[in-house]
Design an enzyme around this catalytic site. Structure first.
Site, PDB file in Angstrom:
ATOM      1  CG  HIS A 170      -1.994  -1.036   1.180  1.00  0.00           C
ATOM      2  ND1 HIS A 170      -2.885  -1.172   0.131  1.00  0.00           N
ATOM      3  CD2 HIS A 170      -2.294  -2.038   2.051  1.00  0.00           C
ATOM      4  CE1 HIS A 170      -3.684  -2.207   0.371  1.00  0.00           C
ATOM      5  NE2 HIS A 170      -3.341  -2.750   1.528  1.00  0.00           N
ATOM      6  CG  ASP A 206      -2.543  -8.426   0.640  1.00  0.00           C
ATOM      7  OD1 ASP A 206      -1.949  -8.844   1.650  1.00  0.00           O
ATOM      8  OD2 ASP A 206      -3.539  -7.663   0.705  1.00  0.00           O
ATOM      9  CG  ASP A 295      -4.934 -10.027   3.204  1.00  0.00           C
ATOM     10  OD1 ASP A 295      -4.446 -10.636   2.230  1.00  0.00           O
ATOM     11  OD2 ASP A 295      -4.667  -8.837   3.463  1.00  0.00           O
TER      12      ASP A 295
HETATM   13  C1  SP5 Z   1      -1.031  -5.207   3.786  1.00  0.00           C
HETATM   14  C2  SP5 Z   1      -2.500  -5.245   4.115  1.00  0.00           C
HETATM   15  O1  SP5 Z   1      -3.116  -6.303   4.040  1.00  0.00           O
HETATM   16  N1  SP5 Z   1      -3.081  -4.102   4.514  1.00  0.00           N
HETATM   17  C3  SP5 Z   1      -4.460  -4.042   4.814  1.00  0.00           C
HETATM   18  C4  SP5 Z   1      -4.899  -2.676   5.233  1.00  0.00           C
HETATM   19  C5  SP5 Z   1      -6.355  -2.655   5.591  1.00  0.00           C
HETATM   20  N2  SP5 Z   1      -6.744  -1.430   6.196  1.00  0.00           N
HETATM   21  C6  SP5 Z   1      -8.110  -1.340   6.591  1.00  0.00           C
HETATM   22  C7  SP5 Z   1      -8.286  -1.909   7.975  1.00  0.00           C
HETATM   23  C8  SP5 Z   1      -9.739  -2.027   8.357  1.00  0.00           C
HETATM   24  C9  SP5 Z   1      -9.856  -2.920   9.563  1.00  0.00           C
HETATM   25  N3  SP5 Z   1     -11.222  -3.323   9.860  1.00  0.00           N
HETATM   26  C10 SP5 Z   1     -11.783  -4.331   9.018  1.00  0.00           C
HETATM   27  C11 SP5 Z   1     -13.116  -4.804   9.519  1.00  0.00           C
HETATM   28  C12 SP5 Z   1     -13.703  -5.750   8.496  1.00  0.00           C
HETATM   29  N4  SP5 Z   1     -14.987  -6.222   8.882  1.00  0.00           N
HETATM   30 ZN    ZN Z   2      -4.056  -7.176   2.494  1.00  0.00          ZN
END
Ligand code: SP5
Ligand code: ZN
Length: 364
Positions: A170, A206, A295
């Site tokens: 990101h 990812d 993920d």
């Molecule tokens: C590297 C990577 O996988 N970064 C991911 C960044 C995601 N940022 C947003 C985080 C939001 C967290 N809450 C999610 C709740 C889903 N129900």
């Molecule tokens: Zn991710």
């Protein structure tokens, strides 16, 4: 397979992140890398090697010097300005609409603020990306982990795995975002281009779109970027990752986004992977950088795909079957009970693939 790992990642140890304005337990935690390391050791098929320091120059080849300096100095500024927080999260992030009507000259006068909350916004993007005391140390070692994996492959390994933490995809040229500070995969790809003169492909699997990697190589024809991810119309990073983003200028056609619907399963996912692999196969070059995230797993708390472990073994096998050398770099994956086994499944799939002999660097 050689796997690059260092304990320095532990310096980045956030306990909370801010989601929709409220603090929640941090997702991108120290345990993640320890779990993957443990699974690699338990498997027995991996040789852990320490990263070698590579200095600032490979970072400055893709990132703004200001981002590097901000990350280097942010925590001492938090202390000097007596903020009294355990982590730094931007309080104001410059929205492009703030600057509507400004001339090019007026835009050029916009500057990084002095107050640390403003600086964090200037170089940041979202509120879920806390900077803590050891973030810079860990982020620098994550880059060195990626560059050491590159060295292993340039020195003849058919594939090497960099257990990067924090992740990187990101992070854009001048922006940290989404648990990422420096773009490990982009820095690795740029180092490969400079070392070999070849074109390089980046395959980003990812769950999230690698907006930073896309941005860095948007106008570049020498680095092909392909990404499978949750559709940005519903998930982070929200503003980029659509299928109609194909690159511009020299990079026109060198960006391939394959957004996928919720509950994408193994078959949907592997079909999209095949599309990305066909596109990579059609580009010259002997090395592929893989941004590897888990993920996409069915139990992951951030993703909404339904992948099983079998898909990872098959994905690793198909990627290795390209017959190119692989620099495999860890990105996300937040379901701790499955993370190690999923990583081993993917990497063993790649390692055991019945693939053509790895391409000679420079022969393509
Ligand atoms: C590297 C990577 O996988 N970064 C991911 C960044 C995601 N940022 C947003 C985080 C939001 C967290 N809450 C999610 C709740 C889903 N129900
Ligand atoms: Zn991710």
């Amino acid at each position: 397979m050689k796997a690059v790992y260092t304990e320095h990642h532990r310096a980045h140890d956030p306990s909370q992140e801010v989601f929709l304005g409220a603090p929640i337990p941090a997702r991108e935690v120290v345990q993640r890398a320890g779990i993957i390391r443990g699974a690699l050791l338990a498997d027995g098929g991996f040789e852990l090697v320490e990263p070698v320091e590579h200095g600032e120059l490979p970072i400055l080849a893709v990132h703004d010097r200001g981002l590097l300096r901000f990350l280097e100095t942010a925590w001492s500024e938090v202390r000097r300005q007596a903020i009294g927080r355990q982590s730094l999260v931007p309080d104001s992030i410059p929205n492009p609409a703030m600057f509507e009507g400004l001339s090019e000259a007026a835009r050029a006068r916009l500057r990084e603020p002095v107050a640390i909350g403003g600086r964090a916004g200037w170089w940041g993007f979202d509120t879920s990306n806390p900077i803590v005391a050891g973030t810079y140390e860990a982020a620098r070692w994550a880059v060195d982990t990626a560059l050491t994996a590159v060295d292993l492959v340039l020195d003849g390994e058919a594939m090497a795995y960099g257990l990067c933490r924090p992740p990187g995809h990101h992070a854009a040229r001048a922006m940290a975002a989404g648990y990422c500070f420096f773009n490990n995969a982009a820095i690795a790809a740029e180092a490969i281009v400079r070392a070999t003169g070849e074109r390089v492909a980046i395959l980003d699997v990812d769950y999230h779109h690698g907006n930073g990697t896309q941005q860095i190589f948007w106008r570049r024809g020498d680095v092909f970027y392909a990404s499978l991810h949750g559709d940005p119309s519903r998930v982070y990073p929200y503003f980029l990752g659509y299928a109609d983003e194909i690159g511009e200028g020299d990079g026109a056609g060198a960006n391939l986004n394959l957004p996928l619907p919720p509950h994408a399963g193994d078959a949907d996912y592997l079909a999209a992977l095949d599309r990305a692999l066909e596109a990579i196969d059609a580009t010259p070059g002997s090395i592929v950088v893989v941004s590897l995230g888990f993920d996409t797993y069915r139990d992951d708390p951030l993703g909404d795909f339904d992948l099983t472990r079998a898909a990872y073994a098959e994905a690793g096998r198909r990627v290795a079957s390209l017959g190119r050398r692989l620099v495999i770099l860890q990105e996300g994956g937040y379901h701790l009970p499955s993370l190690g086994k999923n990583a081993v499944a993917w990497l063993n799939g790649a390692r055991e693939a019945d693939r053509p002999p790895a391409r000679t660097i420079g022969a393509a």
